[in-house]
Scaffold this motif. Structure first.
Motif, PDB file in Angstrom:
ATOM      1  N   TYR A 137      -5.937  -1.262  -3.432  1.00 25.31           N
ATOM      2  CA  TYR A 137      -4.645  -1.185  -4.126  1.00 25.31           C
ATOM      3  C   TYR A 137      -4.698  -2.089  -5.353  1.00 25.31           C
ATOM      4  CZ  TYR A 137      -2.613   0.981   0.059  1.00 25.31           C
ATOM      5  OH  TYR A 137      -2.327   1.820   1.102  1.00 25.31           O
TER       6      TYR A 137
ATOM      7  N   GLN B 115      -2.154  -1.363   8.328  1.00 26.29           N
ATOM      8  CA  GLN B 115      -3.151  -1.816   7.374  1.00 26.29           C
ATOM      9  C   GLN B 115      -3.024  -3.322   7.204  1.00 26.29           C
ATOM     10  OE1 GLN B 115      -3.715   0.472   3.771  1.00 26.29           O
ATOM     11  NE2 GLN B 115      -2.770   2.272   4.676  1.00 26.29           N
TER      12      GLN B 115
ATOM     13  N   TYR C  40      -2.821   8.144   4.941  1.00 20.54           N
ATOM     14  CA  TYR C  40      -2.503   6.746   5.174  1.00 20.54           C
ATOM     15  C   TYR C  40      -2.271   5.983   3.896  1.00 20.54           C
ATOM     16  CZ  TYR C  40      -3.916   7.957   9.835  1.00 20.54           C
ATOM     17  OH  TYR C  40      -3.996   8.551  11.051  1.00 20.54           O
ATOM     18  N   GLN C  41      -2.077   6.695   2.810  1.00 23.10           N
ATOM     19  CA  GLN C  41      -1.775   6.028   1.556  1.00 23.10           C
ATOM     20  C   GLN C  41      -0.358   5.478   1.634  1.00 23.10           C
ATOM     21  OE1 GLN C  41      -2.309   8.803  -1.631  1.00 23.10           O
ATOM     22  NE2 GLN C  41      -4.095   9.728  -0.677  1.00 23.10           N
ATOM     23  N   LEU C  42      -0.232   4.186   1.459  1.00 21.89           N
ATOM     24  CA  LEU C  42       1.079   3.566   1.466  1.00 21.89           C
ATOM     25  C   LEU C  42       1.708   3.672   0.083  1.00 21.89           C
ATOM     26  CD1 LEU C  42       0.404   0.315   3.536  1.00 21.89           C
ATOM     27  CD2 LEU C  42       1.686   2.336   4.267  1.00 21.89           C
TER      28      LEU C  42
ATOM     29  N   SER D 131      -9.007   0.545   2.247  1.00 26.60           N
ATOM     30  CA  SER D 131      -8.244   1.072   1.118  1.00 26.60           C
ATOM     31  C   SER D 131      -8.168   0.010   0.035  1.00 26.60           C
ATOM     32  CB  SER D 131      -6.829   1.466   1.546  1.00 26.60           C
ATOM     33  OG  SER D 131      -6.850   2.537   2.467  1.00 26.60           O
TER      34      SER D 131
ATOM     35  N   GLY E 226       1.867  11.216   8.172  1.00 29.69           N
ATOM     36  CA  GLY E 226       0.847  11.941   8.898  1.00 29.69           C
ATOM     37  C   GLY E 226      -0.525  11.330   8.800  1.00 29.69           C
TER      38      GLY E 226
ATOM     39  N   ASN F 231      -1.948   3.359  12.024  1.00 28.46           N
ATOM     40  CA  ASN F 231      -1.460   3.297  10.658  1.00 28.46           C
ATOM     41  C   ASN F 231      -1.531   1.906  10.052  1.00 28.46           C
ATOM     42  OD1 ASN F 231       0.094   5.517  12.156  1.00 28.46           O
ATOM     43  ND2 ASN F 231       0.412   6.043  10.028  1.00 28.46           N
TER      44      ASN F 231
ATOM     45  N   ASP G 126       6.811  -2.889  11.651  1.00 32.69           N
ATOM     46  CA  ASP G 126       6.737  -1.506  11.199  1.00 32.69           C
ATOM     47  C   ASP G 126       7.499  -0.619  12.173  1.00 32.69           C
ATOM     48  OD1 ASP G 126       3.234  -1.057  12.259  1.00 32.69           O
ATOM     49  OD2 ASP G 126       5.064  -1.358  13.419  1.00 32.69           O
TER      50      ASP G 126
ATOM     51  N   SER H   8       4.441   6.060   4.512  1.00 35.84           N
ATOM     52  CA  SER H   8       3.294   6.967   4.480  1.00 35.84           C
ATOM     53  C   SER H   8       3.562   8.093   5.477  1.00 35.84           C
ATOM     54  CB  SER H   8       1.985   6.252   4.806  1.00 35.84           C
ATOM     55  OG  SER H   8       1.942   5.871   6.164  1.00 35.84           O
TER      56      SER H   8
ATOM     57  N   ARG I 299       7.997   3.736  13.332  1.00 34.50           N
ATOM     58  CA  ARG I 299       7.602   5.119  13.170  1.00 34.50           C
ATOM     59  C   ARG I 299       8.811   6.022  13.311  1.00 34.50           C
ATOM     60  NH1 ARG I 299       3.454   2.214  15.065  1.00 34.50           N
ATOM     61  NH2 ARG I 299       1.452   2.587  14.059  1.00 34.50           N
TER      62      ARG I 299
ATOM     63  N   GLN J 275      -9.014   5.320  -0.663  1.00 37.14           N
ATOM     64  CA  GLN J 275      -9.179   5.083   0.754  1.00 37.14           C
ATOM     65  C   GLN J 275     -10.522   5.625   1.196  1.00 37.14           C
ATOM     66  OE1 GLN J 275      -7.540   6.611   5.059  1.00 37.14           O
ATOM     67  NE2 GLN J 275      -6.290   6.999   3.271  1.00 37.14           N
TER      68      GLN J 275
ATOM     69  N   ASN K 234       6.451   9.334   7.953  1.00 39.96           N
ATOM     70  CA  ASN K 234       6.720   9.022   9.346  1.00 39.96           C
ATOM     71  C   ASN K 234       6.300   7.612   9.747  1.00 39.96           C
ATOM     72  OD1 ASN K 234       3.982   9.299   9.271  1.00 39.96           O
ATOM     73  ND2 ASN K 234       3.850  10.909  10.825  1.00 39.96           N
ATOM     74  N   TYR K 235       5.888   6.811   8.796  1.00 35.11           N
ATOM     75  CA  TYR K 235       5.481   5.440   9.111  1.00 35.11           C
ATOM     76  C   TYR K 235       6.020   4.521   8.032  1.00 35.11           C
ATOM     77  CZ  TYR K 235       2.505   1.348   9.785  1.00 35.11           C
ATOM     78  OH  TYR K 235       2.040   0.074   9.976  1.00 35.11           O
TER      79      TYR K 235
ATOM     80  N   ARG L  49      -8.189  -0.903   8.205  1.00 37.49           N
ATOM     81  CA  ARG L  49      -7.465  -0.212   9.276  1.00 37.49           C
ATOM     82  C   ARG L  49      -8.496   0.196  10.311  1.00 37.49           C
ATOM     83  NH1 ARG L  49      -6.377   5.040   9.461  1.00 37.49           N
ATOM     84  NH2 ARG L  49      -7.100   5.364   7.341  1.00 37.49           N
TER      85      ARG L  49
ATOM     86  N   PHE M  10      -1.700   2.532  -4.787  1.00 38.32           N
ATOM     87  CA  PHE M  10      -2.882   3.005  -4.071  1.00 38.32           C
ATOM     88  C   PHE M  10      -3.947   3.494  -5.049  1.00 38.32           C
ATOM     89  CE2 PHE M  10      -5.362   4.900  -0.801  1.00 38.32           C
ATOM     90  CZ  PHE M  10      -5.758   6.150  -1.259  1.00 38.32           C
TER      91      PHE M  10
END
Lengths: 112, 115
Positions: free
Chosen positions: B35, B104, A98-100, B33, A95, B102, A49, A93, A51, B48, A31-32, B94, B45
Motif C-alpha cells: 500500500y 491483514q 482482499y484489497q482493502l 500486499s 469476497g 481477511n 473487525d 473489502s 464481517r 497483492q 463483506n469485511y 495475511r 492498494f
C-alpha cells in the motif's frame, strides 16, 4: 468501484468520554470491515473487525456496529484514555478480493 | 513472534531514480500486499501477492512492480521516481486465501522521499 467515506476528520473528546467514528461504503458486495489505529511513525494496527453476517462486535472498550441496509459502520470507544489518541482508519473489502479500500482517517484527540 | 518487517526504514532518492523496498511477512503467512500512504490520507492498494503470484493490482502506473519469493518475502520496485511518489509504503501480510483469513497485519512502513 468501492468508495469509503469517513467522518469526522478530527474528533476531540474529554478523557473518560466516548468517541464515535462513522464510515459509509458504496459497494453492497463488501463483506469485511476492519478498523485500524495508526500512531505517529508506525504502520496501521488492526484493532477490531466485523464481517457482514454480524451486526455488532465488542472487545473491551471498543465496539463496531454494521448496518448493511444503510451501508455504514461505526467504531465506538468508551472510557477514552490518553493512549487512545491516534489516527483511526476504517476500511472495506469483499469476497475473495482482499484489497482493502480505506477511509481518509480520523484524528482522535483525548483531552486530559 | 516477529511481526511484519520492512527495510529500509527511510529512503531519500532523486527524481528519475529507481528504488527497491523489501518486506518479510509474519512467519507462516503466504500473502503479501503493498500500500502507498501519502501524508494525511488513507493507504492506497498497490499489489497483492499470494504464493508468488500476483492476485491483485491497484490503479498505479507500470513504473510500479513487485514480486514474491519462495520464502514469501516480497519486493516493491518503483522506476523513474516522481516527486509524487514520496509516501509511506506499507507492507501487509495475511495467512492465506479463504473467508476467515481477511485480517491483514501491517509493517512499520518505508518512508520514501523523492527530491
Amino acid at each position: 468501484g468501492e468508495n469509503v467515506e469517513q467522518h469526522p476528520s478530527t474528533l476531540s473528546v474529554q478523557e473518560g468520554d466516548s468517541a464515535v467514528i462513522k464510515c459509509t461504503y458504496s459497494d453492497s458486495a463488501s463483506n469485511y470491515f476492519p478498523w485500524y489505529k495508526q500512531e505517529l511513525g508506525k504502520g496501521p494496527q488492526l484493532i477490531i473487525d466485523i464481517r457482514s453476517n454480524v451486526g455488532e462486535k465488542k472487545d473491551q472498550r471498543i465496539a463496531v456496529t454494521l448496518n448493511k441496509t444503510a451501508k455504514h459502520f461505526s467504531l465506538h470507544i468508551t472510557e477514552t484514555q490518553p493512549e487512545d489518541s491516534a489516527v483511526y482508519f476504517c476500511a472495506a473489502s469483499r469476497g475473495s478480493n482482499y484489497q482493502l479500500i480505506w477511509g481518509a482517517g480520523t484524528k482522535l484527540i483525548i483531552k486530559p | 513472534d516477529a511481526g511484519v518487517t520492512q527495510s529500509p526504514t527511510h529512503l531519500i532518492k532523486t527524481r528519475g531514480q529507481q528504488v527497491t523496498l523489501r518486506c518479510s511477512p509474519i512467519s507462516g503467512h503466504k500473502s503479501v500486499s503493498w500500500y502507498q500512504q501519502v501524508l494525511g490520507q488513507g493507504p492506497q492498494f498497490i499489489f497483492q501477492y499470494y504464493e508468488k503470484e500476483e492476485r491483485g493490482r491497484g490503479n498505479f502506473p507500470d513504473r510500479f512492480s513487485a514480486r514474491q519469493f519462495p520464502n514469501y518475502s516480497s519486493e516493491l520496485n518503483v522506476n523513474a521516481l516522481l516527486l509524487g511518489d514520496s509516501a509511506l509504503y506499507l507492507c501487509a501480510s495475511r495467512p492465506g486465501t479463504g473467508g476467515v483469513y481477511n485480517e491483514q497485519f501491517f509493517g512499520p512502513g518505508t518512508r520514501l522521499t523523492v527530491l
